[in-house]
Design a protein around this motif. Structure first.
Motif, PDB file in Angstrom:
ATOM      1  N   MET A   1      82.532 -34.273 -59.338  1.00  0.00           N
ATOM      2  CA  MET A   1      83.592 -34.388 -60.332  1.00  0.00           C
ATOM      3  C   MET A   1      83.637 -35.840 -60.786  1.00  0.00           C
ATOM      4  O   MET A   1      83.608 -36.754 -59.968  1.00  0.00           O
ATOM      5  N   GLU A   2      83.692 -36.071 -62.040  1.00  0.00           N
ATOM      6  CA  GLU A   2      83.685 -37.430 -62.561  1.00  0.00           C
ATOM      7  C   GLU A   2      85.062 -38.083 -62.448  1.00  0.00           C
ATOM      8  O   GLU A   2      86.071 -37.416 -62.215  1.00  0.00           O
ATOM      9  N   PHE A   3      85.082 -39.398 -62.619  1.00  0.00           N
ATOM     10  CA  PHE A   3      86.297 -40.174 -62.435  1.00  0.00           C
ATOM     11  C   PHE A   3      87.438 -39.720 -63.340  1.00  0.00           C
ATOM     12  O   PHE A   3      88.577 -39.599 -62.896  1.00  0.00           O
ATOM     13  N   GLY A   4      87.166 -39.480 -64.612  1.00  0.00           N
ATOM     14  CA  GLY A   4      88.215 -39.085 -65.554  1.00  0.00           C
ATOM     15  C   GLY A   4      88.893 -37.786 -65.156  1.00  0.00           C
ATOM     16  O   GLY A   4      90.113 -37.647 -65.260  1.00  0.00           O
TER      17      GLY A   4
ATOM     18  N   GLY B   1      92.759 -37.481 -64.018  1.00  0.00           N
ATOM     19  CA  GLY B   1      93.653 -36.513 -64.655  1.00  0.00           C
ATOM     20  C   GLY B   1      94.344 -35.634 -63.633  1.00  0.00           C
ATOM     21  O   GLY B   1      95.538 -35.336 -63.756  1.00  0.00           O
ATOM     22  N   ALA B   2      93.608 -35.242 -62.586  1.00  0.00           N
ATOM     23  CA  ALA B   2      94.211 -34.430 -61.526  1.00  0.00           C
ATOM     24  C   ALA B   2      95.286 -35.212 -60.788  1.00  0.00           C
ATOM     25  O   ALA B   2      96.320 -34.653 -60.404  1.00  0.00           O
ATOM     26  N   VAL B   3      95.082 -36.505 -60.596  1.00  0.00           N
ATOM     27  CA  VAL B   3      96.097 -37.341 -59.939  1.00  0.00           C
ATOM     28  C   VAL B   3      97.358 -37.414 -60.795  1.00  0.00           C
ATOM     29  O   VAL B   3      98.470 -37.316 -60.277  1.00  0.00           O
ATOM     30  N   VAL B   4      97.200 -37.574 -62.087  1.00  0.00           N
ATOM     31  CA  VAL B   4      98.355 -37.646 -62.989  1.00  0.00           C
ATOM     32  C   VAL B   4      99.126 -36.326 -62.958  1.00  0.00           C
ATOM     33  O   VAL B   4     100.366 -36.317 -62.871  1.00  0.00           O
ATOM     34  N   ILE B   5      98.417 -35.220 -63.005  1.00  0.00           N
ATOM     35  CA  ILE B   5      99.079 -33.911 -62.951  1.00  0.00           C
ATOM     36  C   ILE B   5      99.773 -33.722 -61.611  1.00  0.00           C
ATOM     37  O   ILE B   5     100.920 -33.256 -61.545  1.00  0.00           O
ATOM     38  N   ALA B   6      99.112 -34.120 -60.527  1.00  0.00           N
ATOM     39  CA  ALA B   6      99.719 -33.994 -59.198  1.00  0.00           C
ATOM     40  C   ALA B   6     100.990 -34.832 -59.103  1.00  0.00           C
ATOM     41  O   ALA B   6     101.997 -34.379 -58.538  1.00  0.00           O
ATOM     42  N   ALA B   7     100.959 -36.032 -59.661  1.00  0.00           N
ATOM     43  CA  ALA B   7     102.148 -36.894 -59.634  1.00  0.00           C
ATOM     44  C   ALA B   7     103.291 -36.271 -60.428  1.00  0.00           C
ATOM     45  O   ALA B   7     104.451 -36.306 -59.992  1.00  0.00           O
TER      46      ALA B   7
ATOM     47  N   LEU C   1     103.865 -27.807 -52.648  1.00  0.00           N
ATOM     48  CA  LEU C   1     102.594 -27.183 -52.274  1.00  0.00           C
ATOM     49  C   LEU C   1     101.644 -27.155 -53.471  1.00  0.00           C
ATOM     50  O   LEU C   1     100.457 -27.475 -53.351  1.00  0.00           O
ATOM     51  N   ILE C   2     102.170 -26.825 -54.635  1.00  0.00           N
ATOM     52  CA  ILE C   2     101.342 -26.803 -55.851  1.00  0.00           C
ATOM     53  C   ILE C   2     100.856 -28.218 -56.186  1.00  0.00           C
ATOM     54  O   ILE C   2      99.696 -28.414 -56.555  1.00  0.00           O
ATOM     55  N   ALA C   3     101.729 -29.211 -56.024  1.00  0.00           N
ATOM     56  CA  ALA C   3     101.322 -30.603 -56.251  1.00  0.00           C
ATOM     57  C   ALA C   3     100.238 -31.010 -55.260  1.00  0.00           C
ATOM     58  O   ALA C   3      99.305 -31.745 -55.606  1.00  0.00           O
ATOM     59  N   GLY C   4     100.349 -30.525 -54.036  1.00  0.00           N
ATOM     60  CA  GLY C   4      99.316 -30.797 -53.042  1.00  0.00           C
ATOM     61  C   GLY C   4      97.979 -30.187 -53.441  1.00  0.00           C
ATOM     62  O   GLY C   4      96.923 -30.784 -53.220  1.00  0.00           O
TER      63      GLY C   4
ATOM     64  N   LEU D   1      94.539 -32.137 -54.099  1.00  0.00           N
ATOM     65  CA  LEU D   1      93.293 -31.712 -53.461  1.00  0.00           C
ATOM     66  C   LEU D   1      92.126 -31.819 -54.439  1.00  0.00           C
ATOM     67  O   LEU D   1      91.046 -32.296 -54.089  1.00  0.00           O
ATOM     68  N   ALA D   2      92.348 -31.424 -55.668  1.00  0.00           N
ATOM     69  CA  ALA D   2      91.293 -31.497 -56.679  1.00  0.00           C
ATOM     70  C   ALA D   2      90.874 -32.941 -56.951  1.00  0.00           C
ATOM     71  O   ALA D   2      89.738 -33.196 -57.337  1.00  0.00           O
ATOM     72  N   ALA D   3      91.767 -33.876 -56.703  1.00  0.00           N
ATOM     73  CA  ALA D   3      91.470 -35.269 -56.993  1.00  0.00           C
ATOM     74  C   ALA D   3      90.788 -36.000 -55.830  1.00  0.00           C
ATOM     75  O   ALA D   3      89.993 -36.904 -56.059  1.00  0.00           O
ATOM     76  N   VAL D   4      91.081 -35.618 -54.604  1.00  0.00           N
ATOM     77  CA  VAL D   4      90.624 -36.426 -53.477  1.00  0.00           C
ATOM     78  C   VAL D   4      89.503 -35.809 -52.660  1.00  0.00           C
ATOM     79  O   VAL D   4      88.800 -36.512 -51.955  1.00  0.00           O
ATOM     80  N   VAL D   5      89.327 -34.522 -52.691  1.00  0.00           N
ATOM     81  CA  VAL D   5      88.323 -33.894 -51.835  1.00  0.00           C
ATOM     82  C   VAL D   5      86.951 -34.014 -52.476  1.00  0.00           C
ATOM     83  O   VAL D   5      86.775 -33.788 -53.656  1.00  0.00           O
ATOM     84  N   GLY D   6      85.999 -34.376 -51.674  1.00  0.00           N
ATOM     85  CA  GLY D   6      84.627 -34.494 -52.159  1.00  0.00           C
ATOM     86  C   GLY D   6      83.643 -34.256 -51.031  1.00  0.00           C
ATOM     87  O   GLY D   6      84.002 -33.731 -49.973  1.00  0.00           O
ATOM     88  N   ASP D   7      82.423 -34.684 -51.232  1.00  0.00           N
ATOM     89  CA  ASP D   7      81.376 -34.484 -50.238  1.00  0.00           C
ATOM     90  C   ASP D   7      81.673 -35.204 -48.922  1.00  0.00           C
ATOM     91  O   ASP D   7      81.166 -34.813 -47.877  1.00  0.00           O
ATOM     92  N   TRP D   8      82.483 -36.231 -48.972  1.00  0.00           N
ATOM     93  CA  TRP D   8      82.776 -37.027 -47.775  1.00  0.00           C
ATOM     94  C   TRP D   8      83.465 -36.229 -46.685  1.00  0.00           C
ATOM     95  O   TRP D   8      83.388 -36.562 -45.516  1.00  0.00           O
ATOM     96  N   MET D   9      84.177 -35.152 -47.046  1.00  0.00           N
ATOM     97  CA  MET D   9      85.000 -34.470 -46.054  1.00  0.00           C
ATOM     98  C   MET D   9      84.180 -33.769 -44.982  1.00  0.00           C
ATOM     99  O   MET D   9      84.676 -33.532 -43.891  1.00  0.00           O
ATOM    100  N   GLY D  10      82.931 -33.471 -45.239  1.00  0.00           N
ATOM    101  CA  GLY D  10      82.091 -32.858 -44.221  1.00  0.00           C
ATOM    102  C   GLY D  10      81.524 -33.858 -43.236  1.00  0.00           C
ATOM    103  O   GLY D  10      80.962 -33.472 -42.221  1.00  0.00           O
ATOM    104  N   THR D  11      81.685 -35.147 -43.528  1.00  0.00           N
ATOM    105  CA  THR D  11      81.094 -36.180 -42.688  1.00  0.00           C
ATOM    106  C   THR D  11      82.131 -37.069 -42.022  1.00  0.00           C
ATOM    107  O   THR D  11      81.848 -38.227 -41.726  1.00  0.00           O
TER     108      THR D  11
END
Length: 132
Positions: A1-4, A8-14, A40-43, A47-57
């Motif tokens: 997922m690209e930065f933009g 945008g997901a962070v802004v919507i979550a906020a 819960l919906i904000a969470g 999630l869409a903004a912060v989760v990435g490939d790093w979570m498996g490691t």
């Protein structure tokens, strides 16, 4: 997922979290429940903004911390909402964190299970040495 997209997901979550806080601060018990549901919906939006490939490691330590936080969040929501019928501030924040904790924590449960199993083996080895 690209930065933009993530930004945008962070802004919507906020925005959703702000809306959820407004509901939760109301004196109406239904507002508190609705606010917790929106948390819960904000969470989920977070999630869409912060989760990435790093979570498996994640390291073993952080995997254990996330699983522990997942247990605390589920317990808090269960007690505050299901038993008390009043989701207070801890339930609100637990509902907000729950999607991220579920996404990251569920993947880490096998690693934590292995850690617990290794600890059990070490205790059994030490106990067998004591008996000799």
């Amino acid at each position: 997922m690209e930065f933009g997209t993530r930004a945008g997901a962070v802004v919507i979550a906020a925005a959703l979290l702000f809306f959820a806080l407004k509901f939760h601060k109301s004196s109406n018990p239904k507002g508190k429940k609705l606010g917790t549901a929106f948390a819960l919906i904000a969470g989920l939006a977070t999630l869409a903004a912060v989760v990435g490939d790093w979570m498996g490691t994640l390291s073993d330590f952080w995997a254990s911390v996330v699983v522990a936080l997942l247990i605390v969040a589920v317990g808090t929501i269960t007690v505050d909402w299901a038993m008390d019928k009043r989701p207070d501030k801890p339930a609100f924040w637990a509902a907000y964190a729950l999607p991220v904790l579920l996404a990251v924590g569920v993947l880490q449960i096998p690693a934590v299970g292995n850690q617990i199993g290794d600890g059990g083996k070490q205790v059994a080895e030490q106990m067998s040495k004591v008996g000799k």
